[in-house]
Write a protein that holds these residues in place. Sequence first.
Motif, PDB file in Angstrom:
ATOM      1  N   PRO A  32       0.924  -1.050   0.148  1.00  0.00           N
ATOM      2  CA  PRO A  32      -0.122   0.316   0.616  1.00  0.00           C
ATOM      3  C   PRO A  32       1.024   1.127  -0.227  1.00  0.00           C
ATOM      4  N   VAL A  33       0.284   2.379  -1.223  1.00  0.00           N
ATOM      5  CA  VAL A  33       0.966   3.781  -0.519  1.00  0.00           C
ATOM      6  C   VAL A  33       0.082   4.570  -0.884  1.00  0.00           C
ATOM      7  N   TYR A  34       0.189   5.854  -0.141  1.00  0.00           N
ATOM      8  CA  TYR A  34      -0.181   6.429   0.751  1.00  0.00           C
ATOM      9  C   TYR A  34       0.710   7.944  -0.381  1.00  0.00           C
ATOM     10  N   ASP A  35      -0.216   8.064  -1.088  1.00  0.00           N
ATOM     11  CA  ASP A  35       0.628   9.882  -1.735  1.00  0.00           C
ATOM     12  C   ASP A  35      -0.169  11.473  -1.328  1.00  0.00           C
ATOM     13  N   ALA A  36       1.202  11.644  -1.133  1.00  0.00           N
ATOM     14  CA  ALA A  36       0.051  12.476  -0.419  1.00  0.00           C
ATOM     15  C   ALA A  36       0.150  13.815  -1.558  1.00  0.00           C
ATOM     16  N   ASP A  37       1.186  14.174  -2.425  1.00  0.00           N
ATOM     17  CA  ASP A  37       0.801  15.197  -2.770  1.00  0.00           C
ATOM     18  C   ASP A  37      -0.638  14.569  -3.361  1.00  0.00           C
ATOM     19  N   ALA A  38      -1.213  13.769  -4.189  1.00  0.00           N
ATOM     20  CA  ALA A  38      -2.573  13.289  -3.968  1.00  0.00           C
ATOM     21  C   ALA A  38      -3.390  13.527  -3.661  1.00  0.00           C
ATOM     22  N   ALA A  39      -3.269  13.673  -2.635  1.00  0.00           N
ATOM     23  CA  ALA A  39      -4.071  14.061  -1.159  1.00  0.00           C
ATOM     24  C   ALA A  39      -4.040  15.421  -1.047  1.00  0.00           C
ATOM     25  N   VAL A  40      -3.074  16.430  -1.295  1.00  0.00           N
ATOM     26  CA  VAL A  40      -3.431  18.280  -1.453  1.00  0.00           C
ATOM     27  C   VAL A  40      -3.645  18.098  -2.564  1.00  0.00           C
ATOM     28  N   HIS A  41      -4.130  18.007  -4.204  1.00  0.00           N
ATOM     29  CA  HIS A  41      -4.748  17.855  -5.264  1.00  0.00           C
ATOM     30  C   HIS A  41      -6.249  17.860  -5.197  1.00  0.00           C
ATOM     31  N   ARG A  42      -5.872  16.795  -4.128  1.00  0.00           N
ATOM     32  CA  ARG A  42      -7.400  16.729  -3.990  1.00  0.00           C
ATOM     33  C   ARG A  42      -8.349  17.662  -2.744  1.00  0.00           C
ATOM     34  N   LEU A  43      -7.167  18.192  -2.062  1.00  0.00           N
ATOM     35  CA  LEU A  43      -7.977  19.084  -1.101  1.00  0.00           C
ATOM     36  C   LEU A  43      -8.136  20.544  -1.829  1.00  0.00           C
ATOM     37  N   TYR A  44      -7.322  20.852  -2.688  1.00  0.00           N
ATOM     38  CA  TYR A  44      -7.139  22.215  -3.493  1.00  0.00           C
ATOM     39  C   TYR A  44      -7.842  22.059  -4.435  1.00  0.00           C
ATOM     40  N   GLN A  45      -8.586  21.437  -5.250  1.00  0.00           N
ATOM     41  CA  GLN A  45      -9.771  20.875  -6.559  1.00  0.00           C
ATOM     42  C   GLN A  45     -10.680  21.487  -5.952  1.00  0.00           C
ATOM     43  N   PRO A  46     -12.209  22.462  -7.471  1.00  0.00           N
ATOM     44  CA  PRO A  46     -12.858  23.013  -6.877  1.00  0.00           C
ATOM     45  C   PRO A  46     -13.840  22.105  -5.914  1.00  0.00           C
ATOM     46  N   GLY A  47     -14.231  22.279  -5.416  1.00  0.00           N
ATOM     47  CA  GLY A  47     -15.485  21.807  -4.195  1.00  0.00           C
ATOM     48  C   GLY A  47     -14.183  20.824  -2.698  1.00  0.00           C
ATOM     49  N   GLY A  48     -12.830  20.725  -2.990  1.00  0.00           N
ATOM     50  CA  GLY A  48     -11.964  20.094  -1.977  1.00  0.00           C
ATOM     51  C   GLY A  48     -12.269  20.671  -0.711  1.00  0.00           C
ATOM     52  N   ALA A  49     -12.136  19.743   0.185  1.00  0.00           N
ATOM     53  CA  ALA A  49     -11.967  20.583   1.280  1.00  0.00           C
ATOM     54  C   ALA A  49     -11.185  21.763   2.523  1.00  0.00           C
ATOM     55  N   ALA A  50     -10.223  21.828   1.380  1.00  0.00           N
ATOM     56  CA  ALA A  50      -8.923  23.300   1.779  1.00  0.00           C
ATOM     57  C   ALA A  50      -9.073  24.502   1.476  1.00  0.00           C
ATOM     58  N   VAL A  51     -11.075  24.029  -0.278  1.00  0.00           N
ATOM     59  CA  VAL A  51     -10.475  25.943  -0.515  1.00  0.00           C
ATOM     60  C   VAL A  51     -11.743  26.556   0.410  1.00  0.00           C
ATOM     61  N   GLU A  52     -12.602  26.296   0.528  1.00  0.00           N
ATOM     62  CA  GLU A  52     -13.599  27.233   2.293  1.00  0.00           C
ATOM     63  C   GLU A  52     -12.335  27.613   3.064  1.00  0.00           C
ATOM     64  N   PRO A  53     -11.898  26.842   3.765  1.00  0.00           N
ATOM     65  CA  PRO A  53     -11.300  27.603   4.926  1.00  0.00           C
ATOM     66  C   PRO A  53      -9.877  28.477   5.065  1.00  0.00           C
ATOM     67  N   LEU A  54      -9.537  28.365   3.403  1.00  0.00           N
ATOM     68  CA  LEU A  54      -8.631  28.891   3.329  1.00  0.00           C
ATOM     69  C   LEU A  54      -9.046  30.149   2.278  1.00  0.00           C
ATOM     70  N   GLY A  55     -10.248  30.758   1.669  1.00  0.00           N
ATOM     71  CA  GLY A  55     -10.933  31.173   1.438  1.00  0.00           C
ATOM     72  C   GLY A  55     -11.396  32.213   2.043  1.00  0.00           C
ATOM     73  N   ALA A  56     -11.525  31.747   3.535  1.00  0.00           N
ATOM     74  CA  ALA A  56     -11.778  32.281   4.437  1.00  0.00           C
ATOM     75  C   ALA A  56     -10.456  33.831   4.830  1.00  0.00           C
ATOM     76  N   PHE A  57      -9.123  33.314   4.307  1.00  0.00           N
ATOM     77  CA  PHE A  57      -8.293  33.755   4.728  1.00  0.00           C
ATOM     78  C   PHE A  57      -8.230  35.184   3.945  1.00  0.00           C
ATOM     79  N   ALA A  58      -8.890  35.485   2.460  1.00  0.00           N
ATOM     80  CA  ALA A  58      -9.355  36.228   1.595  1.00  0.00           C
ATOM     81  C   ALA A  58      -7.535  36.033   0.297  1.00  0.00           C
ATOM     82  N   LEU A  59      -7.104  34.849   0.241  1.00  0.00           N
ATOM     83  CA  LEU A  59      -5.678  34.311  -0.109  1.00  0.00           C
ATOM     84  C   LEU A  59      -6.076  34.945  -1.576  1.00  0.00           C
TER      85      LEU A  59
END
Length: 80
Positions: A32-59
């Motif tokens: 088994p391999v965990y790909d951290a790069d792929a996980a981050v890409h999923r978080l940053y894509q449209p609708g990803g779990a990181a978009v709204e929290p980071l968007g709150a910083f008006a980045l």
Amino acid sequence: MPARRPLHIGLTGSIGMGKSETSRMFQKLGIPVYDADAAVHRLYQPGGAAVEPLGAFALKGVGAKQQIFAPIPSSATVMD
């Protein structure tokens, strides 16, 4: 006899060092391999779990399509 715990190995290195190829070799062996790069890409894509929290910083890296398209500097996310 105690149960054996899984061995966790981290692959690190600069660009072009063979991390992806080594990961593919492990996967071909059924390891088994965990790909951290792929996980981050999923978080940053449209609708990803990181978009709204980071968007709150008006980045500047959060685009109109609600995706993160630029690296976020750590200084922008560290709070006192």
